[in-house]
Design an enzyme around this catalytic site. Structure first.
Site, PDB file in Angstrom:
ATOM      1  N   SER A  59       0.853  -1.193   0.000  1.00  0.00           N
ATOM      2  CA  SER A  59       0.000   0.000   0.000  1.00  0.00           C
ATOM      3  C   SER A  59       0.884   1.236   0.000  1.00  0.00           C
ATOM      4  O   SER A  59       1.986   1.216   0.564  1.00  0.00           O
ATOM      5  CB  SER A  59      -0.882  -0.011   1.257  1.00  0.00           C
ATOM      6  OG  SER A  59      -1.499   1.245   1.435  1.00  0.00           O
ATOM      7  N   TYR A 103      -1.951  -0.291  10.270  1.00  0.00           N
ATOM      8  CA  TYR A 103      -1.984  -0.720   8.862  1.00  0.00           C
ATOM      9  C   TYR A 103      -0.704  -0.274   8.158  1.00  0.00           C
ATOM     10  O   TYR A 103      -0.062  -1.056   7.453  1.00  0.00           O
ATOM     11  CB  TYR A 103      -3.229  -0.115   8.197  1.00  0.00           C
ATOM     12  CG  TYR A 103      -3.408  -0.430   6.725  1.00  0.00           C
ATOM     13  CD1 TYR A 103      -3.972  -1.640   6.322  1.00  0.00           C
ATOM     14  CD2 TYR A 103      -3.047   0.494   5.750  1.00  0.00           C
ATOM     15  CE1 TYR A 103      -4.155  -1.918   4.971  1.00  0.00           C
ATOM     16  CE2 TYR A 103      -3.228   0.222   4.399  1.00  0.00           C
ATOM     17  CZ  TYR A 103      -3.783  -0.986   4.015  1.00  0.00           C
ATOM     18  OH  TYR A 103      -3.960  -1.263   2.667  1.00  0.00           O
TER      19      TYR A 103
HETATM   20  N1  LIG Z   1      -8.851  -1.056  -1.797  1.00  0.00           N
HETATM   21  C1  LIG Z   1      -7.906  -0.151  -1.742  1.00  0.00           C
HETATM   22  O1  LIG Z   1      -8.133   1.073  -1.928  1.00  0.00           O
HETATM   23  C2  LIG Z   1      -6.488  -0.585  -1.470  1.00  0.00           C
HETATM   24  C3  LIG Z   1      -5.484   0.404  -1.475  1.00  0.00           C
HETATM   25  C4  LIG Z   1      -4.164   0.036  -1.224  1.00  0.00           C
HETATM   26  C5  LIG Z   1      -3.862  -1.295  -0.987  1.00  0.00           C
HETATM   27  N2  LIG Z   1      -4.854  -2.242  -0.984  1.00  0.00           N
HETATM   28  C6  LIG Z   1      -4.467  -3.626  -0.710  1.00  0.00           C
HETATM   29  O2  LIG Z   1      -5.030  -4.478  -1.690  1.00  0.00           O
HETATM   30  C7  LIG Z   1      -5.289  -5.764  -1.118  1.00  0.00           C
HETATM   31  C8  LIG Z   1      -6.735  -6.139  -1.375  1.00  0.00           C
HETATM   32  O3  LIG Z   1      -7.531  -5.140  -0.785  1.00  0.00           O
HETATM   33  P1  LIG Z   1      -9.090  -5.054  -1.018  1.00  0.00           P
HETATM   34  O4  LIG Z   1      -9.466  -3.644  -0.744  1.00  0.00           O
HETATM   35  O5  LIG Z   1      -9.427  -5.706  -2.304  1.00  0.00           O
HETATM   36  O6  LIG Z   1      -9.588  -5.940   0.203  1.00  0.00           O
HETATM   37  P2  LIG Z   1     -11.073  -6.341   0.673  1.00  0.00           P
HETATM   38  O7  LIG Z   1     -11.276  -5.725   2.003  1.00  0.00           O
HETATM   39  O8  LIG Z   1     -12.077  -6.101  -0.413  1.00  0.00           O
HETATM   40  O9  LIG Z   1     -10.863  -7.918   0.821  1.00  0.00           O
HETATM   41  C9  LIG Z   1      -9.921  -8.436   1.691  1.00  0.00           C
HETATM   42  C10 LIG Z   1     -10.170  -9.910   1.851  1.00  0.00           C
HETATM   43  O10 LIG Z   1      -9.215 -10.440   2.779  1.00  0.00           O
HETATM   44  C11 LIG Z   1      -9.904 -11.382   3.565  1.00  0.00           C
HETATM   45  N3  LIG Z   1      -9.227 -11.644   4.835  1.00  0.00           N
HETATM   46  C12 LIG Z   1      -9.201 -10.864   5.952  1.00  0.00           C
HETATM   47  N4  LIG Z   1      -8.525 -11.497   6.930  1.00  0.00           N
HETATM   48  C13 LIG Z   1      -8.141 -12.703   6.429  1.00  0.00           C
HETATM   49  C14 LIG Z   1      -7.432 -13.796   6.975  1.00  0.00           C
HETATM   50  N5  LIG Z   1      -6.986 -13.792   8.245  1.00  0.00           N
HETATM   51  N6  LIG Z   1      -7.209 -14.872   6.194  1.00  0.00           N
HETATM   52  C15 LIG Z   1      -7.682 -14.909   4.923  1.00  0.00           C
HETATM   53  N7  LIG Z   1      -8.353 -13.899   4.350  1.00  0.00           N
HETATM   54  C16 LIG Z   1      -8.588 -12.807   5.103  1.00  0.00           C
HETATM   55  C17 LIG Z   1     -11.288 -10.763   3.775  1.00  0.00           C
HETATM   56  O11 LIG Z   1     -12.222 -11.728   4.216  1.00  0.00           O
HETATM   57  C18 LIG Z   1     -11.571 -10.200   2.405  1.00  0.00           C
HETATM   58  O12 LIG Z   1     -12.235 -11.120   1.568  1.00  0.00           O
HETATM   59  C19 LIG Z   1      -4.961  -5.640   0.372  1.00  0.00           C
HETATM   60  O13 LIG Z   1      -3.693  -6.186   0.636  1.00  0.00           O
HETATM   61  C20 LIG Z   1      -4.988  -4.133   0.621  1.00  0.00           C
HETATM   62  O14 LIG Z   1      -4.138  -3.748   1.676  1.00  0.00           O
HETATM   63  C21 LIG Z   1      -6.160  -1.915  -1.227  1.00  0.00           C
END
Ligand SMILES: NC(=O)c1ccc[n+]([C@@H]2O[C@H](COP(=O)([O-])OP(=O)(O)OC[C@H]3O[C@@H](n4cnc5c(N)ncnc54)[C@H](O)[C@@H]3O)[C@@H](O)[C@H]2O)c1
Length: 281
Positions: free
Chosen positions: A150, A163
């Site tokens: 991130s 985070y």
């Molecule tokens: N969405 C954004 O704006 C954004 C920005 C920067 C980085 N990211 C990164 O992208 C990646 C995906 O993010 P997203 O927004 O698609 O996530 P999301 O919140 O839509 O989905 C995350 C998934 O991880 C699962 N999860 C949580 N704890 C878990 C565990 N202990 N074991 C297995 N699964 C688990 C959740 O159930 C969920 O399905 C992440 O690593 C996030 O940090 C996202």
């Protein structure tokens, strides 16, 4: 060398956090290409629905998609994920450590939340790499590990230090992993295992309503596929509000806090915020 062969039909991908957001969209795209896809996430309706819909879009049929309930922070569950994956499909060519929690906001958060966040966001990928890398090193063709970081792990904005810390540590881990892989004598051919840091921008995921400034998960997945194929280590995504040029300026600004002897997080410090805003936009 183009490493598009990582995504060849019949190759195998493991995607964690695949019930929602970027992970689910990635699973769909890989299954549509004819890869076998192992989806890992916590038990729940979202996960069941996601596995069902990825199975429906699988080019090679529903049996090429597996959903394995896995808490990525638990070494025994990761071991089970590995065993079932290797027993079913015989190998892994792409590991995407994408699962995330956003629990525990500030410094005063309960210690159990601090621990849980670090266990999922940092230990999850470490356990995933330890489980799958040995077999990946034996693959005849190119393979890739993608850890999802991130911008908050790079520029450290105030508000969600737990985070930020987890993502900053994951960045350091992944950088060291790529160096280690490059130096590993058993991993020297064009077909070697590479590591990558995918850094999404603001992306509409989970159950959030889409806002015009955000990207959609499909755009992030497009960057991942392109970045791995081109063997770029840092795969940094813009969004509809922050351009690649702005990201570069913000990353440089953060690094220059040290070299210019400014206080940390000076982008948000009253003495520097105005200049930073002018320079980083
Ligand atoms: N969405 C954004 O704006 C954004 C920005 C920067 C980085 N990211 C990164 O992208 C990646 C995906 O993010 P997203 O927004 O698609 O996530 P999301 O919140 O839509 O989905 C995350 C998934 O991880 C699962 N999860 C949580 N704890 C878990 C565990 N202990 N074991 C297995 N699964 C688990 C959740 O159930 C969920 O399905 C992440 O690593 C996030 O940090 C996202």
């Amino acid at each position: 060398m183009n490493r598009d062969r990582v995504f060849e039909p019949n190759n195998v991908a493991v995607v964690t956090g695949a019930a929602l957001g970027i992970g689910k969209t990635l699973a769909v795209r890989l299954a549509e290409k004819g890869m076998s896809v192992v989806m890992a996430d916590l038990q729940g309706q979202d996960f069941d629905n996601a596995v069902k819909s990825v199975r429906q879009s699988a080019l090679k049929g529903p049996d090429t998609v597996l959903g394995i309930v896995t808490d990525v922070s638990d070494p025994r569950q990761i071991e089970n994920l590995k065993t079932v994956t290797l027993d079913t499909f015989g190998g892994v060519h792409l590991l995407v450590n994408n699962a995330v929690t956003r629990i525990g906001r500030g410094f005063e958060a309960d210690l159990s939340e601090w621990r849980r966040a670090i266990e999922i966001n940092l230990w999850g990928p470490i356990l995933g790499v330890r489980a799958f890398l040995p077999s990946m090193l034996g693959n005849p063709g190119p393979s890739a590990i993608v850890n999802v970081g991130s911008k908050q792990g790079i520029t450290n904005p105030p508000g969600h230090p737990i985070y930020n810390i987890s993502k900053s540590a994951l960045k350091t881990y992944t950088e060291a992993l790529e160096h280690e892989l490059r130096s590993n004598l058993k991993n020297q051919s064009d077909n070697r295992v590479t590591a990558h840091l995918l850094v999404p921008g603001w992306t509409t995921t989970g159950k959030a309503e889409h806002k015009p400034g955000a990207w959609l998960p499909d755009q992030v997945v497009g960057m991942l596929l392109e970045g791995v194929a081109e063997n770029r280590f840092y795969i940094i995504c813009p969004d509809n509000e922050v351009s690649a040029e702005m990201d570069n300026k913000r990353i440089l600004w953060a690094a220059q806090d040290m070299t210019e002897n400014r206080p940390p997080l000076s982008r948000w410090h009253p003495d520097f915020a105005q200049i930073a805003k002018a320079e980083c936009s």
